[in-house]
Design an enzyme around this catalytic site. Structure first.
Site, short mmCIF file in Angstrom:
data_model
loop_
_atom_site.label_atom_id
_atom_site.label_comp_id
_atom_site.label_asym_id
_atom_site.label_seq_id
_atom_site.Cartn_x
_atom_site.Cartn_y
_atom_site.Cartn_z
N PRO A 1 14.35 -19.84 -14.28
CA PRO A 1 14.22 -18.90 -15.40
C PRO A 1 14.09 -19.63 -16.74
CG PRO A 1 16.46 -18.91 -14.52
CD PRO A 1 15.64 -19.72 -13.59
N GLU B 1 23.67 -21.54 -8.54
CA GLU B 1 23.61 -21.70 -10.00
C GLU B 1 22.38 -22.49 -10.43
OE1 GLU B 1 25.36 -20.41 -12.56
OE2 GLU B 1 26.11 -19.15 -10.96
N ARG C 1 -5.35 -15.25 -4.76
CA ARG C 1 -6.40 -14.23 -4.92
C ARG C 1 -7.50 -14.68 -5.87
NH1 ARG C 1 -6.19 -10.96 -9.13
NH2 ARG C 1 -6.96 -9.08 -8.11
N ASP D 1 -10.09 -7.94 -13.97
CA ASP D 1 -8.72 -7.46 -13.87
C ASP D 1 -8.01 -7.49 -15.21
OD1 ASP D 1 -8.48 -6.82 -11.21
OD2 ASP D 1 -7.95 -8.85 -10.61
#
Ligand code: SAM
Length: 254
Positions: free
Chosen positions: A88, A115, A153, A168
């Site tokens: 993150p 963690e 993709r 897209d």
């Protein structure tokens, strides 16, 4: 293209890679996806992959040696991959990053748990750190799958229609125009007439205008990065959407 995914829960990856477009890409040899259980590279009878944090505190931290050994194994099997740690705290994954990764031959994805991983993994063993958003998952596996899916993709020949990915949402800069299928009327709402008449120029114009309106309403900050063609600018002005061009031309973007 080859993906190697390092994880302590390889079974989590099985079903998503066995379905739909990703499965077809694997079956067609467009991608090769190898998963590696980090535990197989841990030392000792108990094959320990995590330990308590130095300095105290909650949770467990993934040890560096099993990850280093797993990465060395991948490098021996298939040298030269770009090693990405899912975290993150990494750079935010977006369509531009997916396109950059799709231009590579080999990605190695390292999934953390608990963690997270020992800081020395980040410092010495990986080339890039990537986050899939500002929230905390229990592990990197879902994030790795997001990368695999979004990148695969984009590979040549993977999507049925080669021109669909560039149109897209995000690929052209803004959001995609609204799309409709049968029935012509649903909940008393009819499909826009222009989409039914086979006039391709009129349909293209409607789609451009609808896509820009959609972007202005929902993600106006994206407009700053779009470069419209002169023909598109004329159409947008004709439909009273000159404000979108103003934002596109604004210095520094949004
Ligand atoms: N304690 C860490 C922190 O506060 O930054 C969070 C660890 S998280 C519970 C466990 C693992 O999930 C991470 O090592 C990472 O691999 C993965 N992960 C969690 N959220 C993620 C995200 N938004 N993007 C990518 N990976 C994520």
């Amino acid at each position: 293209m080859r993906f190697d995914i390092l994880t302590i829960f390889p079974d989590l990856l099985v079903s998503p890679l066995r379905e739909g477009i990703i499965r077809r890409a694997i079956d067609d040899g467009k991608v090769e996806i190898a998963t590696h259980n980090i535990r197989d590279f841990a030392q000792g009878r108990h094959a320990v992959t995590d330990d308590r944090p130095f300095g105290g505190g909650e949770g467990m931290v993934m040890k560096p040696e099993p990850i280093a050994a797993a990465l060395a194994h991948v490098e021996h099997e298939a040298p030269g991959g770009l090693v990405v740690l899912l975290t993150p705290q990494g750079r935010a994954f977006d369509q531009a990053m997916a396109e950059r990764f799709a231009g590579l031959a080999h990605l190695v994805l390292v999934c953390g748990r608990y963690e997270g991983v020992d800081e020395r993994v980040r410092a010495h063993l990986v080339h890039e750190e990537v986050s899939i958003g500002d929230y905390i998952l229990t592990g990197g596996e879902l994030a790795a799958l997001v990368l695999v899916d979004a990148v695969t993709r984009l590979l040549p020949g993977v999507l049925g229609h080669p021109d669909s990915a560039p149109r897209d949402t995000f690929s052209w800069g803004g959001l995609k125009y609204p799309q409709y299928t049968r029935p012509r009327v649903f909940n008393n709402e009819a499909v826009p007439e222009v989409l039914l008449n086979g006039d391709h120029a009129a349909i293209a114009e409607w789609r451009l205008v609808a896509a820009v309106r959609q972007t202005m309403e929902r993600r106006p900050e994206l407009l700053g990065r779009i470069r419209f063609l002169p023909t598109e600018e004329r159409i947008l002005k004709k439909h009273g959407l000159g404000a979108a061009l103003g934002r596109a031309a604004a210095p520094g973007g949004d």
